[in-house]
Design a protein around this motif. Structure first.
Motif, PDB file in Angstrom:
ATOM      1  N   GLY A  90      61.465  26.905  34.145  1.00 61.06           N
ATOM      2  CA  GLY A  90      61.551  27.278  35.558  1.00 61.06           C
ATOM      3  C   GLY A  90      60.205  27.542  36.184  1.00 61.06           C
ATOM      4  N   ASP A  91      60.224  28.155  37.362  1.00 60.67           N
ATOM      5  CA  ASP A  91      58.977  28.393  38.076  1.00 60.67           C
ATOM      6  C   ASP A  91      58.477  29.829  37.971  1.00 60.67           C
ATOM      7  N   THR A  92      59.304  30.731  37.425  1.00 57.92           N
ATOM      8  CA  THR A  92      58.917  32.133  37.283  1.00 57.92           C
ATOM      9  C   THR A  92      59.490  32.695  35.994  1.00 57.92           C
ATOM     10  N   LEU A  93      58.707  33.556  35.343  1.00 56.72           N
ATOM     11  CA  LEU A  93      59.177  34.297  34.169  1.00 56.72           C
ATOM     12  C   LEU A  93      59.245  35.768  34.539  1.00 56.72           C
ATOM     13  N   LEU A  94      60.301  36.430  34.101  1.00 51.41           N
ATOM     14  CA  LEU A  94      60.486  37.848  34.350  1.00 51.41           C
ATOM     15  C   LEU A  94      60.661  38.535  33.004  1.00 51.41           C
ATOM     16  N   ALA A  95      59.763  39.457  32.677  1.00 45.00           N
ATOM     17  CA  ALA A  95      59.806  40.177  31.404  1.00 45.00           C
ATOM     18  C   ALA A  95      60.207  41.624  31.667  1.00 45.00           C
ATOM     19  N   GLU A  96      61.365  42.014  31.145  1.00 43.82           N
ATOM     20  CA  GLU A  96      61.883  43.374  31.329  1.00 43.82           C
ATOM     21  C   GLU A  96      61.846  44.083  29.985  1.00 43.82           C
ATOM     22  N   ALA A  97      61.031  45.133  29.890  1.00 44.04           N
ATOM     23  CA  ALA A  97      60.863  45.862  28.634  1.00 44.04           C
ATOM     24  C   ALA A  97      61.405  47.280  28.774  1.00 44.04           C
ATOM     25  N   THR A  98      62.065  47.739  27.691  1.00 42.27           N
ATOM     26  CA  THR A  98      62.682  49.064  27.673  1.00 42.27           C
ATOM     27  C   THR A  98      62.385  49.744  26.347  1.00 42.27           C
ATOM     28  N   VAL A  99      61.998  51.009  26.414  1.00 48.93           N
ATOM     29  CA  VAL A  99      61.759  51.791  25.206  1.00 48.93           C
ATOM     30  C   VAL A  99      63.107  52.101  24.554  1.00 48.93           C
ATOM     31  N   ILE A 100      63.221  51.770  23.279  1.00 45.00           N
ATOM     32  CA  ILE A 100      64.440  52.040  22.514  1.00 45.00           C
ATOM     33  C   ILE A 100      64.364  53.417  21.855  1.00 45.00           C
ATOM     34  N   HIS A 101      63.182  53.728  21.329  1.00 46.00           N
ATOM     35  CA  HIS A 101      62.968  55.025  20.672  1.00 46.00           C
ATOM     36  C   HIS A 101      61.494  55.380  20.787  1.00 46.00           C
ATOM     37  N   ALA A 102      61.207  56.639  21.074  1.00 49.18           N
ATOM     38  CA  ALA A 102      59.812  57.083  21.165  1.00 49.18           C
ATOM     39  C   ALA A 102      59.618  58.365  20.376  1.00 49.18           C
ATOM     40  N   GLY A 103      58.576  58.385  19.592  1.00 45.21           N
ATOM     41  CA  GLY A 103      58.131  59.597  18.911  1.00 45.21           C
ATOM     42  C   GLY A 103      56.849  60.064  19.565  1.00 45.21           C
ATOM     43  N   ARG A 104      56.117  60.895  18.857  1.00 44.20           N
ATOM     44  CA  ARG A 104      54.887  61.424  19.435  1.00 44.20           C
ATOM     45  C   ARG A 104      53.761  60.380  19.469  1.00 44.20           C
ATOM     46  N   ASN A 105      53.724  59.505  18.453  1.00 44.79           N
ATOM     47  CA  ASN A 105      52.613  58.562  18.347  1.00 44.79           C
ATOM     48  C   ASN A 105      53.001  57.091  18.383  1.00 44.79           C
ATOM     49  N   GLN A 106      54.280  56.796  18.400  1.00 46.46           N
ATOM     50  CA  GLN A 106      54.693  55.400  18.468  1.00 46.46           C
ATOM     51  C   GLN A 106      56.028  55.270  19.183  1.00 46.46           C
ATOM     52  N   ALA A 107      56.236  54.067  19.711  1.00 45.41           N
ATOM     53  CA  ALA A 107      57.496  53.767  20.393  1.00 45.41           C
ATOM     54  C   ALA A 107      57.954  52.376  19.973  1.00 45.41           C
ATOM     55  N   VAL A 108      59.256  52.231  19.821  1.00 49.82           N
ATOM     56  CA  VAL A 108      59.856  50.928  19.570  1.00 49.82           C
ATOM     57  C   VAL A 108      60.411  50.449  20.900  1.00 49.82           C
ATOM     58  N   VAL A 109      60.051  49.215  21.261  1.00 50.96           N
ATOM     59  CA  VAL A 109      60.350  48.695  22.588  1.00 50.96           C
ATOM     60  C   VAL A 109      60.981  47.315  22.465  1.00 50.96           C
ATOM     61  N   ARG A 110      61.925  47.029  23.338  1.00 47.34           N
ATOM     62  CA  ARG A 110      62.565  45.708  23.404  1.00 47.34           C
ATOM     63  C   ARG A 110      62.157  45.052  24.719  1.00 47.34           C
ATOM     64  N   CYS A 111      61.982  43.740  24.666  1.00 42.76           N
ATOM     65  CA  CYS A 111      61.644  42.980  25.865  1.00 42.76           C
ATOM     66  C   CYS A 111      62.524  41.745  25.951  1.00 42.76           C
ATOM     67  N   ASP A 112      63.141  41.540  27.100  1.00 40.66           N
ATOM     68  CA  ASP A 112      63.891  40.317  27.398  1.00 40.66           C
ATOM     69  C   ASP A 112      63.105  39.551  28.455  1.00 40.66           C
ATOM     70  N   ILE A 113      62.877  38.273  28.190  1.00 40.92           N
ATOM     71  CA  ILE A 113      62.190  37.428  29.174  1.00 40.92           C
ATOM     72  C   ILE A 113      63.197  36.429  29.724  1.00 40.92           C
ATOM     73  N   TYR A 114      63.233  36.358  31.031  1.00 42.84           N
ATOM     74  CA  TYR A 114      64.143  35.459  31.734  1.00 42.84           C
ATOM     75  C   TYR A 114      63.369  34.315  32.373  1.00 42.84           C
ATOM     76  N   ASP A 115      63.916  33.134  32.243  1.00 41.28           N
ATOM     77  CA  ASP A 115      63.415  31.928  32.889  1.00 41.28           C
ATOM     78  C   ASP A 115      64.141  31.834  34.229  1.00 41.28           C
ATOM     79  N   CYS A 116      63.390  31.907  35.318  1.00 40.67           N
ATOM     80  CA  CYS A 116      64.002  31.952  36.647  1.00 40.67           C
ATOM     81  C   CYS A 116      63.730  30.660  37.402  1.00 40.67           C
ATOM     82  N   ARG A 117      64.813  30.129  37.977  1.00 39.24           N
ATOM     83  CA  ARG A 117      64.723  28.896  38.769  1.00 39.24           C
ATOM     84  C   ARG A 117      65.892  28.878  39.750  1.00 39.24           C
TER      85      ARG A 117
END
Length: 139
Positions: A90-117
């Motif tokens: 497509g002509d645009t990419l959209l990356a949506e990232a969300t923290v799944i779990h966060a501690g004091r020094n690290q975080a686990v994060v998920r990202c979904d990228i969408y192909d937009c057209r």
């Protein structure tokens, strides 16, 4: 208190590679970040799809920005895994990232990228990573 959207956009603007690609930060709130990249022809591979390296860059950066909302001030990616689900053409990419779990020094994060057209978006990438707080700079 985490940085504002305006402050986070300044950080993105200071990344020379992100500026070269024209990446935009649309949303930046605690536990979430959304990046947008308008696809130029020189970001495509020989079959007309967005190059996997561009998708990987976008996932890594979105993961780090979302992780930074809970770990700031300085963070970096410790690792990430990426699954390419379908080619992005497509002509645009959209990356949506969300923290799944966060501690004091690290975080686990998920990202979904969408192909937009044509006002439609299709999931093309799923990534997950660990973002860590950077140690203070040496004086």
């Amino acid at each position: 208190m985490h940085a504002s959207l305006q402050q986070a956009r300044q950080v993105l603007a200071e990344q020379a590679f992100s500026a070269l690609l024209g990446t935009e930060l649309l949303d930046y709130q605690r536990g979430k970040a959304t990046l947008r990249l308008k696809v130029k022809d020189d970001l495509r591979q020989q079959y007309g799809f967005v190059h996997g390296g561009v998708l990987s860059y976008l996932a890594d950066n979105a993961l780090a920005f979302a992780g930074g909302t809970v770990l700031e001030p300085l963070v970096f990616s410790s690792e990430f895994k990426i699954n390419y689900l379908r080619p992005a053409g497509g002509d645009t990419l959209l990356a949506e990232a969300t923290v799944i779990h966060a501690g004091r020094n690290q975080a686990v994060v998920r990202c979904d990228i969408y192909d937009c057209r044509d006002e439609q978006r299709k999931l093309c990438v799923v990534a997950q990573g660990t973002i860590v707080r950077s140690p203070p700079p040496a004086s």
